[in-house]
Design an enzyme around this catalytic site. Structure first.
Site, PDB file in Angstrom:
ATOM      1  CG  MET A 183     -10.171  -3.573  -8.187  1.00 25.68           C
ATOM      2  SD  MET A 183     -11.951  -3.320  -8.444  1.00 25.68           S
ATOM      3  CE  MET A 183     -12.550  -5.013  -8.427  1.00 25.68           C
ATOM      4  CG  ASN A 212     -15.512   1.959  -0.934  1.00 25.24           C
ATOM      5  OD1 ASN A 212     -14.359   2.068  -1.333  1.00 25.24           O
ATOM      6  ND2 ASN A 212     -15.967   0.842  -0.406  1.00 25.24           N
ATOM      7  CG  PHE A 270      -8.370  10.237  -5.986  1.00 23.92           C
ATOM      8  CD1 PHE A 270      -8.302  11.552  -5.566  1.00 23.92           C
ATOM      9  CD2 PHE A 270      -9.062   9.319  -5.200  1.00 23.92           C
ATOM     10  CE1 PHE A 270      -8.926  11.957  -4.382  1.00 23.92           C
ATOM     11  CE2 PHE A 270      -9.687   9.708  -4.023  1.00 23.92           C
ATOM     12  CZ  PHE A 270      -9.619  11.040  -3.611  1.00 23.92           C
ATOM     13  CD1 TRP A 271      -4.789   6.110  -1.513  1.00 19.50           C
ATOM     14  CD2 TRP A 271      -2.835   7.104  -1.054  1.00 19.50           C
ATOM     15  NE1 TRP A 271      -4.300   5.548  -0.351  1.00 19.50           N
ATOM     16  CE2 TRP A 271      -3.093   6.135  -0.054  1.00 19.50           C
ATOM     17  CE3 TRP A 271      -1.669   7.857  -0.986  1.00 19.50           C
ATOM     18  CZ2 TRP A 271      -2.239   5.908   1.003  1.00 19.50           C
ATOM     19  CZ3 TRP A 271      -0.798   7.620   0.076  1.00 19.50           C
ATOM     20  CH2 TRP A 271      -1.074   6.654   1.053  1.00 19.50           C
ATOM     21  CE1 TYR A 310      -4.103   1.595  -0.075  1.00 22.49           C
ATOM     22  CE2 TYR A 310      -3.507   2.659   1.978  1.00 22.49           C
ATOM     23  CZ  TYR A 310      -4.356   2.533   0.893  1.00 22.49           C
ATOM     24  OH  TYR A 310      -5.453   3.348   0.792  1.00 22.49           O
ATOM     25  NE  ARG A 354     -13.084  -7.060 -13.764  1.00 24.21           N
ATOM     26  CZ  ARG A 354     -12.123  -7.287 -12.865  1.00 24.21           C
ATOM     27  NH1 ARG A 354     -10.945  -7.711 -13.271  1.00 24.21           N
ATOM     28  NH2 ARG A 354     -12.353  -7.092 -11.579  1.00 24.21           N
ATOM     29  CB  SER A 393     -16.299  -1.960  -7.178  1.00 26.25           C
ATOM     30  OG  SER A 393     -16.341  -0.615  -7.631  1.00 26.25           O
TER      31      SER A 393
END
Length: 327
Positions: free
Chosen positions: A241, A125, A263-264, A53, A174, A152
Site C-alpha cells: 500500500m 478480502n 501471496f496473491w 496488476y 500508522r 484495512s
C-alpha cells in the site's frame, strides 16, 4: 446491457468508461445467469486500471473482481443453485455490469437475511484473510499473529477469522487516531508503527513467540514486522500500500531463519479445488451473516455514477459498492 470498462491503461478519469456490451445469453448445462446486485471497488481494480496488476485483461474489458447476485436462469445440470437463489460470483468473473454467466460448481445459496453489501465483499478480502492464516503456518490455539495496515478491510477480516480459529492478533497501524477503532473490532493488541515496534510488541504479548506476520504496507513497515518474529517464522507479503520497496532484515533471514513469502489470491485460485473453495466459504459466510466480519461502506452507486464512485473509493476511507440493478 451496460458495463463499466477499462478501455486502456492509465488514469481512471481517462480510461474508465460506461459501455454497452453484449448480453450474456442463456446458460449452458452447468452454468447460471446472475443479475448483479452488489459489486465493490477494490484496490486491485485501481491497479488494473493503472496497468500495474499481476493480471491485465485486454481492453476494452469489464472491471470488478467480486460481487453477489440473484440467479435468474440455471442450466439443466446445475445442482447447488436454483432460480431465485442469491449467490457469490467467482472472483474470476468481472462484476461491474448488469448480468454475468458462469459455471456453477462450489457456489451455494446465501442467507437471505444477511447484509447484501457485506456479502458482496466475501470473495476477496475475507478469503485472503482466511488463507493467510491457514495456508502458511500452523499456529497453535492461543498463538499470535502480527499484521500491519490493521485498519484495512482485509486486516479487519484477519482479526475476525483469527478469533474464530482461537488465535490472537497484534495489529500495527500508522496513525494514532485509528487505534481505538481497531480495538473496537476485536484487535487484541493495537500499536502505532515505529522502529521500536519489536520492543513494544514483546511487552504487550509477554514475549510470546510470533510465528506469522502479514504485510500489506511494504517499505520499512515490513522490516518492523520482521523484527518481531520468532525463529523460523514466516513473513507473508500480500500487498504494498505504501508503494515503497520492501525492506527486510538479512540478519533475521540468516540467523533466525525467517522466511519471506508472497501471496496473491489469483495464483491460489488457479489450483484451488471446488471442495477447498466450498470449505473456505462455508467458514466465512456465517461470519459475514452474523456481522463478525464486516467492512465500513461509505457509498453505493449505480453504474452510471462510476466517476464519483471511483473518486470516492480512491480516498480509501471505506468501501464503495456498485449496485447495478438497484430499483
Amino acid at each position: 446491457m451496460k458495463a463499466v470498462q477499462v478501455v486502456a491503461f492509465g488514469r481512471a478519469q481517462d480510461v474508465v468508461k460506461l459501455n454497452e456490451v453484449p448480453d450474456v445469453g442463456s446458460p449452458g448445462p452447468n452454468e447460471v445467469v446472475v443479475v448483479v446486485e452488489a459489486a465493490p471497488i477494490n484496490n486491485s481494480d485501481f491497479m488494473i486500471i493503472a496497468g500495474r496488476y499481476g493480471y491485465l485483461p485486454t481492453p476494452p474489458a469489464t472491471l470488478g473482481i467480486e460481487g453477489v447476485g440473484r440467479v435468474v436462469a440455471a442450466g439443466s445440470q446445475v445442482k447447488n443453485l436454483k432460480v431465485g437463489d442469491r449467490t457469490l460470483i467467482p472472483f474470476t468473473v468481472p462484476t461491474w455490469t448488469e448480468r454475468v454467466k458462469f459455471t456453477a460448481s462450489w457456489q451455494r445459496p446465501l442467507p437471505e437475511k444477511a447484509d447484501i453489501q457485506q456479502l458482496s465483499m466475501i470473495g476477496v478480502n475475507p478469503a485472503t484473510a482466511y488463507l493467510l492464516l491457514t495456508d502458511f503456518v500452523k499456529i497453535p490455539h492461543g498463538g499470535w499473529v502480527i499484521q500491519n495496515g490493521a485498519n484495512s478491510a482485509t486486516a479487519r477480516a484477519v482479526i475476525a477469522v483469527a478469533k474464530s480459529l482461537g488465535l490472537k492478533t497484534v495489529n500495527v497501524v500508522r496513525r494514532e487516531e485509528v487505534v481505538d477503532e481497531v480495538k473496537s473490532v476485536g484487535g487484541d493488541v493495537v500499536l502505532v508503527d515505529g522502529p521500536d515496534l519489536a520492543k513494544r510488541v514483546a511487552k504487550e504479548t509477554g514475549g510470546a513467540p510470533i510465528p506469522l506476520a502479514l504485510d500489506v504496507v511494504g517499505g520499512t513497515s515490513a522490516l518492523n514486522l520482521m523484527n518481531c518474529l520468532a525463529p523460523k517464522a514466516v513473513l507473508v507479503i500480500y500487498s504494498a500500500m505504501s508503494g515503497q520497496p520492501f525492506s527486510g532484515s538479512a540478519l533475521s533471514v540468516i540467523f533466525n531463519e525467517v522466511s519471506v513469502r508472497g501471496f496473491w489470491l489469483g495464483h491460489w485460485g488457479k489450483t484451488a479445488t471446488d471442495e477447498t473453495l466450498a470449505r473456505m466459504y462455508d467458514h466465512l459466510v456465517p461470519m459475514v451473516a452474523s456481522g463478525a466480519i464486516s467492512a465500513p461502506v461509505v457509498g453505493t452507486y449505480a453504474l452510471e455514477g462510476f466517476p464519483e464512485a471511483i473518486a470516492k473509493a480512491a480516498a480509501f476511507k471505506g468501501k464503495v459498492i456498485f449496485t447495478p440493478n438497484r430499483a
